[in-house]
Write an enzyme that holds these catalytic residues in place. Structure first.
Site, PDB file in Angstrom:
ATOM      1  N   HIS A   1     -42.189 -23.588 -20.245  1.00 44.44           N
ATOM      2  CA  HIS A   1     -43.119 -23.874 -18.809  1.00 44.44           C
ATOM      3  C   HIS A   1     -43.520 -25.817 -18.443  1.00 44.44           C
ATOM      4  O   HIS A   1     -43.471 -26.037 -20.018  1.00 44.44           O
ATOM      5  CB  HIS A   1     -44.660 -23.098 -18.858  1.00 44.44           C
ATOM      6  CG  HIS A   1     -44.997 -23.306 -17.331  1.00 44.44           C
ATOM      7  ND1 HIS A   1     -44.661 -23.805 -16.271  1.00 44.44           N
ATOM      8  CD2 HIS A   1     -46.591 -24.785 -17.255  1.00 44.44           C
ATOM      9  CE1 HIS A   1     -45.730 -23.620 -15.725  1.00 44.44           C
ATOM     10  NE2 HIS A   1     -47.024 -24.317 -16.432  1.00 44.44           N
TER      11      HIS A   1
ATOM     12  N   HIS B   1     -43.817 -29.459 -15.747  1.00 47.16           N
ATOM     13  CA  HIS B   1     -44.004 -29.173 -14.455  1.00 47.16           C
ATOM     14  C   HIS B   1     -43.643 -31.027 -14.167  1.00 47.16           C
ATOM     15  O   HIS B   1     -43.492 -31.871 -13.544  1.00 47.16           O
ATOM     16  CB  HIS B   1     -45.494 -30.286 -14.168  1.00 47.16           C
ATOM     17  CG  HIS B   1     -46.541 -29.090 -14.763  1.00 47.16           C
ATOM     18  ND1 HIS B   1     -47.927 -29.054 -15.167  1.00 47.16           N
ATOM     19  CD2 HIS B   1     -46.340 -28.282 -15.124  1.00 47.16           C
ATOM     20  CE1 HIS B   1     -48.186 -28.727 -15.428  1.00 47.16           C
ATOM     21  NE2 HIS B   1     -48.076 -27.148 -15.077  1.00 47.16           N
TER      22      HIS B   1
ATOM     23  N   HIS C   1     -46.360 -25.730  -8.341  1.00 49.46           N
ATOM     24  CA  HIS C   1     -46.852 -25.048 -10.194  1.00 49.46           C
ATOM     25  C   HIS C   1     -45.854 -26.233 -10.739  1.00 49.46           C
ATOM     26  O   HIS C   1     -46.126 -27.089 -11.655  1.00 49.46           O
ATOM     27  CB  HIS C   1     -47.842 -24.202 -10.210  1.00 49.46           C
ATOM     28  CG  HIS C   1     -48.490 -24.609 -11.476  1.00 49.46           C
ATOM     29  ND1 HIS C   1     -48.959 -23.995 -12.139  1.00 49.46           N
ATOM     30  CD2 HIS C   1     -47.385 -25.130 -12.576  1.00 49.46           C
ATOM     31  CE1 HIS C   1     -49.097 -23.899 -12.728  1.00 49.46           C
ATOM     32  NE2 HIS C   1     -48.790 -24.770 -13.756  1.00 49.46           N
TER      33      HIS C   1
ATOM     34  N   GLU D   1     -22.452 -29.277 -11.528  1.00 46.45           N
ATOM     35  CA  GLU D   1     -22.290 -28.589 -13.022  1.00 46.45           C
ATOM     36  C   GLU D   1     -22.990 -27.654 -11.627  1.00 46.45           C
ATOM     37  O   GLU D   1     -23.266 -26.247 -13.599  1.00 46.45           O
ATOM     38  CB  GLU D   1     -22.777 -29.138 -13.826  1.00 46.45           C
ATOM     39  CG  GLU D   1     -24.262 -29.587 -13.962  1.00 46.45           C
ATOM     40  CD  GLU D   1     -24.427 -30.460 -14.745  1.00 46.45           C
ATOM     41  OE1 GLU D   1     -25.102 -31.884 -13.596  1.00 46.45           O
ATOM     42  OE2 GLU D   1     -25.237 -30.723 -15.477  1.00 46.45           O
TER      43      GLU D   1
ATOM     44  N   GLU E   1     -51.150 -19.771 -20.611  1.00 43.93           N
ATOM     45  CA  GLU E   1     -50.475 -18.959 -20.281  1.00 43.93           C
ATOM     46  C   GLU E   1     -49.641 -18.154 -21.425  1.00 43.93           C
ATOM     47  O   GLU E   1     -48.378 -17.342 -20.941  1.00 43.93           O
ATOM     48  CB  GLU E   1     -49.103 -20.377 -19.723  1.00 43.93           C
ATOM     49  CG  GLU E   1     -49.698 -21.001 -18.389  1.00 43.93           C
ATOM     50  CD  GLU E   1     -50.244 -20.445 -17.393  1.00 43.93           C
ATOM     51  OE1 GLU E   1     -50.219 -19.246 -17.022  1.00 43.93           O
ATOM     52  OE2 GLU E   1     -50.925 -21.036 -16.105  1.00 43.93           O
TER      53      GLU E   1
END
Ligand code: 13P
Ligand code: ZN
Length: 271
Positions: free
Chosen positions: A139, A141, A210, A169, A116
């Site tokens: 990144h 998941h 994803h 919050e 990525e």
């Protein structure tokens, strides 16, 4: 020259990846991090003239020429970074041509940076134009965020609004909201460009079905953004199937945003 394994940025990467793994956000090789380093701090640990190998990036990152990043390796497991940073992480410098990464340390078993990298470097470029203090692209998941993708519409306004309703919050932590991309093929320049386009406006971008991207001036900031979204998504997943008795009203979100002095997406509220 000091031992690179004692460098604060290596320590931070070890701690962050271990935390993300333990939270269940990064199964197997899921997730990746890139963290821009200062040349001076790296020079305390590495000879910057010693390029171990060069790796083509497959896209143009001329705006980042000379910049140095510590980046998780492709196919590498977050759970293993702590015990074996030299195989699971790498330190790269973007060469003058903008399309080559010069390996300065790491990926010791012949590996390479995350698949990525386009989304990471393109996001760094986009964020730096709106926030020169940005250093990290992360990144992941996260489970509940991902679960929510299957049962909630993937629309920026409604996705953000639902999360803002889930924790007091939220509107304070991510007043700029969440960008949302539909499902796209990952690991490509196309998803990189689409992510970077969203990053001009948002510090959080969901990749439909994803995962999520978060950015910040340090690892804590990027982590904290994703952590807050994931907490809100968890509250959503725990309550979505139950009758809603109470909620945080839009007028209360305005109160919060104004009290804490944050610039929020007024168009994401129904006022
Ligand atoms: P990498 O192992 O290449 O970092 O890929 C993991 C991932 O999360 C893909 O989106
Ligand atoms: Zn992923």
């Amino acid at each position: 020259m000091k031992n690179i394994l004692t460098a604060p940025f290596v320590e931070e990467m070890k701690k962050t990846t271990a935390n993300m793994y333990r939270l269940g956000w990064d199964e197997r090789n899921g997730g990746n991090i890139s963290y821009m380093l200062e040349e001076d701090e790296v020079a305390e640990y590495l000879d910057l003239n010693n390029v171990l190998r060069t790796i083509p990036t497959g896209f143009d990152a001329t705006a980042l020429s000379g910049k140095i990043f510590i980046v998780t390796g492709t196919g590498k497991y977050f759970k293993n970074v702590q015990d074996d940073p030299e195989n699971n992480l790498g330190i790269i410098r973007i060469a003058k041509d903008g399309t080559t990464a010069e390996l300065l340390w790491g990926y010791a078993d012949g590996g390479r940076f995350t698949s990525e990298l386009p989304a990471h470097l393109m996001s760094h470029m986009a964020r730096l134009t709106v926030d020169p203090s940005n250093r990290v692209v992360m990144h992941s998941h996260p489970t509940n965020t991902l679960a929510m993708n299957y049962v909630h519409e993937l629309d920026e306004k409604s996705f953000t609004h639902t999360l803002w309703e889930m924790c007091t919050e939220c509107i304070v932590v991510f007043p700029d909201g969440i960008g949302v991309l539909p499902w796209m093929l990952c690991g490509t320049n196309e998803i990189g460009m689409a992510t970077a386009e969203k990053m001009k406006e948002f510090r959080l971008v969901v990749w439909g079905m994803h995962g999520i991207y978060g950015v910040g001036k340090n690892l804590d900031e990027a982590f904290g953004l994703i952590e807050t979204v994931e907490k809100a998504a968890q509250i959503y997943m725990l309550t979505a199937h139950l009758p809603r008795v109470n909620t945080i009203k839009d007028s209360e979100m305005v109160e919060l945003a104004e009290f804490f002095g944050v610039k929020y997406r007024k168009d994401f509220l129904n006022l």
